[in-house]
Scaffold this motif. Structure first.
Motif, PDB file in Angstrom:
ATOM      1  N   ASN A 195      -1.910   5.776   4.543  1.00 32.57           N
ATOM      2  CA  ASN A 195      -2.698   5.818   3.316  1.00 32.57           C
ATOM      3  C   ASN A 195      -4.120   5.303   3.537  1.00 32.57           C
ATOM      4  O   ASN A 195      -4.329   4.329   4.272  1.00 32.57           O
TER       5      ASN A 195
ATOM      6  N   ILE B 230       0.828  -1.204   0.000  1.00 30.94           N
ATOM      7  CA  ILE B 230       0.000   0.000   0.000  1.00 30.94           C
ATOM      8  C   ILE B 230       0.862   1.254   0.000  1.00 30.94           C
ATOM      9  O   ILE B 230       0.537   2.255  -0.661  1.00 30.94           O
TER      10      ILE B 230
ATOM     11  N   SER C 212      -5.812  -0.473  -7.269  1.00 35.08           N
ATOM     12  CA  SER C 212      -5.226   0.784  -6.818  1.00 35.08           C
ATOM     13  C   SER C 212      -5.844   1.135  -5.470  1.00 35.08           C
ATOM     14  O   SER C 212      -6.802   0.488  -5.028  1.00 35.08           O
ATOM     15  N   LEU C 213      -5.333   2.165  -4.807  1.00 31.18           N
ATOM     16  CA  LEU C 213      -5.791   2.483  -3.461  1.00 31.18           C
ATOM     17  C   LEU C 213      -7.259   2.919  -3.422  1.00 31.18           C
ATOM     18  O   LEU C 213      -7.951   2.676  -2.429  1.00 31.18           O
TER      19      LEU C 213
ATOM     20  N   ARG D 208      -2.168  -2.708  -3.992  1.00 24.94           N
ATOM     21  CA  ARG D 208      -2.732  -3.583  -2.954  1.00 24.94           C
ATOM     22  C   ARG D 208      -2.477  -5.034  -3.333  1.00 24.94           C
ATOM     23  O   ARG D 208      -2.214  -5.353  -4.496  1.00 24.94           O
TER      24      ARG D 208
ATOM     25  N   VAL E 247      -7.401   3.474   1.886  1.00 24.63           N
ATOM     26  CA  VAL E 247      -7.798   2.612   0.771  1.00 24.63           C
ATOM     27  C   VAL E 247      -9.323   2.516   0.768  1.00 24.63           C
ATOM     28  O   VAL E 247      -9.960   2.440   1.821  1.00 24.63           O
TER      29      VAL E 247
END
Length: 276
Positions: A206, A16, A26-27, A21, A208
């Motif tokens: 981050n 991440i 993508s996030l 992932r 997600v």
């Protein structure tokens, strides 16, 4: 509880941090979404939705009820959420009750805040009768992010819900209601304000979107935002501790992401409706 080893969590967080992932997304990408509507013939509206490994079934039943004394509400919505024990070993006994209560509370709060339905259009006799929507939700399989899945499935079920036409007669202050039993004498709900949740998990530094079960277990917090078709926020639901900077950063991407998701969902609902 679903367990993640230290090695798995470390690998997940490293991926991440690099912008990807472990499942290749993508996030800020949802897992595949599939939806069917009109799956319960006895219901006024229904849907079956799968989000990744999470699967839910929703049935809506509509009836006319008596308004409580001193109340003027035209519409009542009652949610019931049941997590099938076969979906996951965690959803047994008290754990299932806690999850069901939490999901139900979030939905009720979001629908109350969003002022979803056109009350003037659905008005019967103020202070006498109201429409009652009973929404029964069954979680069939769990793979993370149940709140988003059940909110999407509820929106899909409402999109096909038929409201029977009602004729009202008054005689000396006594009201009589006659419900048209012709299946073609029904109106569809307008559901553009029906809220759909977007859930973000905070992993490392981050966020997600649409966390898997593995990501939920590894997260230090979750943040769910209910949006309508325009991407406008109607309700915020937070799990765990997130600071103001983190929330502010997240809210900047919610409007665009929410609108794209609902456009995609409504397109899937429309296509499935046209094929049934």
């Amino acid at each position: 509880m679903f367990a993640v080893s230290k090695a798995e969590k470390s690998y997940l967080l490293e991926a991440i941090a690099l912008g990807t992932r472990v499942d290749g997304r993508s996030l800020l990408e949802y897992r595949p979404i599939s939806v069917q509507v009109g799956v319960l013939p006895s219901a006024s509206g229904s849907s079956r939705l799968r989000l990744g490994e999470t699967e839910v079934l929703v049935g809506v039943k509509v009836e006319v009820g008596d308004v409580a004394e001193a109340s003027t509400e035209n519409i009542q919505i009652h949610f019931t959420v049941e997590c099938s024990g076969s979906a996951n070993a965690d959803f047994l006994g008290r754990e299932a009750e806690n999850w069901s209560s939490e999901l139900q509370s979030a939905l009720e709060s979001a629908y109350q805040a969003a002022n979803v339905f056109d009350e003037d259009r659905l008005k019967l006799v103020p202070g006498k009768f109201c429409w009652v929507f009973n929404v029964d939700i069954l979680v069939l399989d769990t793979g993370g992010n149940m709140l988003d899945a059940i909110s999407m499935a509820t929106r899909a079920a409402f999109s096909t819900t038929l409201i029977p036409r009602v004729y009202i007669q008054e005689n000396d202050g006594v009201f009589e209601l006659e419900i048209d039993d012709n299946p073609n004498a029904c109106d569809r709900l307008h559901i553009h304000r029906a809220p759909t949740f977007l859930t973000f998990a905070l992993l490392g530094n981050n966020f997600v979107l649409d966390p898997s079960l593995q990501e939920e277990t590894s997260a230090r917090g979750k943040f769910s935002v209910a949006v309508d078709t325009n991407g406008d926020i109607s309700y915020v639901y937070s799990f765990g501790l997130l600071d103001g900077v983190e929330m502010s950063k997240l809210l900047t991407i919610v409007k665009k992401t929410g609108k794209l998701l609902l456009d995609r969902l409504d397109h899937s609902i429309e296509n499935d409706s046209s094929s049934t």
